[in-house]
Scaffold this active site. Sequence first.
Site, mmCIF file in Angstrom:
data_model
loop_
_atom_site.group_PDB
_atom_site.id
_atom_site.type_symbol
_atom_site.label_atom_id
_atom_site.label_comp_id
_atom_site.label_asym_id
_atom_site.label_seq_id
_atom_site.Cartn_x
_atom_site.Cartn_y
_atom_site.Cartn_z
ATOM 1 N N CYS A 579 0.703 -1.394 0.012
ATOM 2 C CA CYS A 579 -0.041 0.023 -0.110
ATOM 3 C C CYS A 579 0.865 1.013 -0.182
ATOM 4 O O CYS A 579 1.478 1.383 -1.020
ATOM 5 C CB CYS A 579 -1.009 -0.034 1.300
ATOM 6 S SG CYS A 579 -2.283 1.015 1.020
ATOM 7 N N HIS A 681 -3.605 -5.097 0.731
ATOM 8 C CA HIS A 681 -2.827 -5.567 2.000
ATOM 9 C C HIS A 681 -3.041 -7.106 2.076
ATOM 10 O O HIS A 681 -3.983 -7.657 2.609
ATOM 11 C CB HIS A 681 -3.697 -4.880 3.117
ATOM 12 C CG HIS A 681 -3.310 -3.325 3.236
ATOM 13 N ND1 HIS A 681 -2.309 -3.159 4.173
ATOM 14 C CD2 HIS A 681 -3.702 -2.277 2.573
ATOM 15 C CE1 HIS A 681 -2.491 -1.639 4.283
ATOM 16 N NE2 HIS A 681 -3.143 -1.348 3.220
ATOM 17 N N GLU A 683 -1.648 -9.018 4.173
ATOM 18 C CA GLU A 683 -1.586 -9.246 5.837
ATOM 19 C C GLU A 683 -2.909 -9.356 5.989
ATOM 20 O O GLU A 683 -3.329 -10.292 7.163
ATOM 21 C CB GLU A 683 -0.741 -8.185 6.554
ATOM 22 C CG GLU A 683 -1.270 -7.159 6.840
ATOM 23 C CD GLU A 683 -1.261 -6.005 5.677
ATOM 24 O OE1 GLU A 683 -1.278 -4.711 6.134
ATOM 25 O OE2 GLU A 683 -0.837 -6.189 4.659
#
Length: 724
Positions: A579, A681, A683
């Site tokens: 990002c 993202h 994660e």
Amino acid sequence: MSNRMDVHTLSPEAEMTSKPSPADERAIKGRAIVTYGRSLISLVIARSLHERGIEVIGADDVGMTVLSFSKHVKDTFIHASLEKDEDEALNDFEEAVRKYAPEDDRPYVLIPAFRDAKLFAKHRNRFEPLIQIAAPEIESISKIDPKDALAEFAQKHDLDIPETHIIQPEDFNADDYASVDFPRIAKPVDGVGGRGVEKIASLEKLKDYVDAADPSSPILLQELVEGEDYCVSVVANKGELLGAVTYHNLRQFPNDAGAGAIRETVDETPFLESTRKLLELSNWHGVAEIDFRWNGDPDTPPKIIEINPRYWAGLFHSTASGIDFPWLAFALAADIEIDRSEDMSAEIGFKSKTPGAWLLSIAEETASSDEHLKQSGRAWVRMKYHASRGHILKATSHFLKSAGHSAATPGMLSTLQKEVARHDDLPSEFSADDDPAVGLGILFALSSLARHGELPPELKFEAPGKDEEEPAQPERKPRKTDRPVIGITKPEKGDFLAYLAMKLAVWLAGGSPVKITSSAPRDPRSIDGLLFGGGSDVYPEHYQGQIKPGYQYDHARDALEESWAKTALRQNIPVLGVCRGMQMLNVLQGGTLSSDLSKYDDIKYPMTFLKRLFFRKSIAIKPDSWLARITGKNLLSVNSIHTQAIQTLGNGFTASAHEINGLIQSIEHKDADFMVGVQFHPEFLIHKRFAREIFKQFIGHARNRMAPRDEKSETRVVGGALAD
């Protein structure tokens, strides 16, 4: 689905919509308001009552709680904080009690699920014209709570308790305790969940404990009783014991002094005499948990340690052992005749586990015998320290750091897997029935941030107070792990949840994550890979963009990442940008960004963080790109949390994925071994294989660069990376 509304916005005409459930097909026998909706305690209460045909309304001072997502709950409401604004909270409850009142004469009960039991007992006269309160009488509670009241009550009535001194910190004189034998146990009179309980080894340590304590709150100094802890959960009718379940902890976390992780029901007989006497003397009416300590000798009576005048953390275990405590409390409050023919005996030998805590307990015990863990002694000591004080995020952070070292040992992994498999089938709050959405209740932390501007107390990321120091740490030794060290850049403050998600993703992929900030720099020789994470906007002057008036840019982080990016290119350190991290890599190579995404009107991007987190969009992957090679796909569905995007590519970068509107979603540097970025993202998508593969590929390149070294390098950096 139910309407989730703040109680301040409710109108008398507002109608409550219900969730489809089995209870809709049978007669509704009553309605209950259950407080502290974020907790697993409240989930057990809601499940018990719903199965008995009781409609459940959940309450909390935050939204998105466990009860918000449970199929056993008809509706929820939000009230003001009981701790910060008690009067406003009570007004909110009164308004909600009136709104949700049944139109007929069905039983209507308010069930305080935690420490608020005493508050509602105190204000019983205000509410009981409208709703019955399922809490003991305030006169009964005041006899045994706080803990100094129990000590005085027990001494007056000759109950078996440890020898106890009540210390007033403002009047403390160490000479008065010169003849006391140590060690002793010290605890605050109003502590819960083991908070503030410490073993005091000497008079000097007692002085330190008193000096650090709240001067206005008494302290108990108690005899150290040999034996084990036993919890007796009870329900009583005006002093008469109706049912009891006694259990002890087979495991706890932390293992030396923590909350129950794996529990087992035992015979209550040794504890019944003291229990009945205490309940009768206090004229107890409702539920409670009495903590005992006993050495197992039939000739030695168990000692009463304390009594909790409320529901307890092991409520699931107690109820699953055979006695339906929430239903009995509801029946007592509603004056419903209790069927005495119903079996009130507990299943001796029944075992259960506490979600999360059982895994941590097994990991700690397994690791304590692992020679390799000596490399991470610092992290384990700190993890246990913060867990015992309720600093859950910080404890989790140190656990991941420790596990990153110890998991490299095959023997430990094998032992850990066997122990987990041995306990995996034990029931818990999450395995009791098909109620899968309750796991989303962890989102109450986000609601707390939005509503109160801070994390809830259960998840506070706190440093020790000025009088509270972390325990001494073992001397740090040279690294002996085959996990590559991954430096993760982040802001000085904030982004705790995102940072922990990133750390978890790195650890699961085989890396050892470490933090890099402007005040916590690293020697590049100690880093095998760099991860530039998300965060605030890149300062526009880096790419001749327009500055947003009033926006708080992170200049220190910009400078930090610029220094590290240059070092990474020189030393060929693998870099993954996520990002903002991708945008920063692009800008540092001469690229530009667009801060206005409104022109891409073919996609309506969400405006809030939570909506962005769950929003999904499709991206097209360029054939033969790194992303295509590791995913084997030409399309991916990803999240969309960003508010800026790449406009022109920086020198050396090529785009490897786009949205259908042309926005760049992934880049790679053609001259670097591994310098790539993604706009989404991964994660937060770690449950997806492609997201895990991104981290695995990154960690793989970092592993290839590894070389044995001493982490305790004398060379340090200030504000950024060390130049060649």
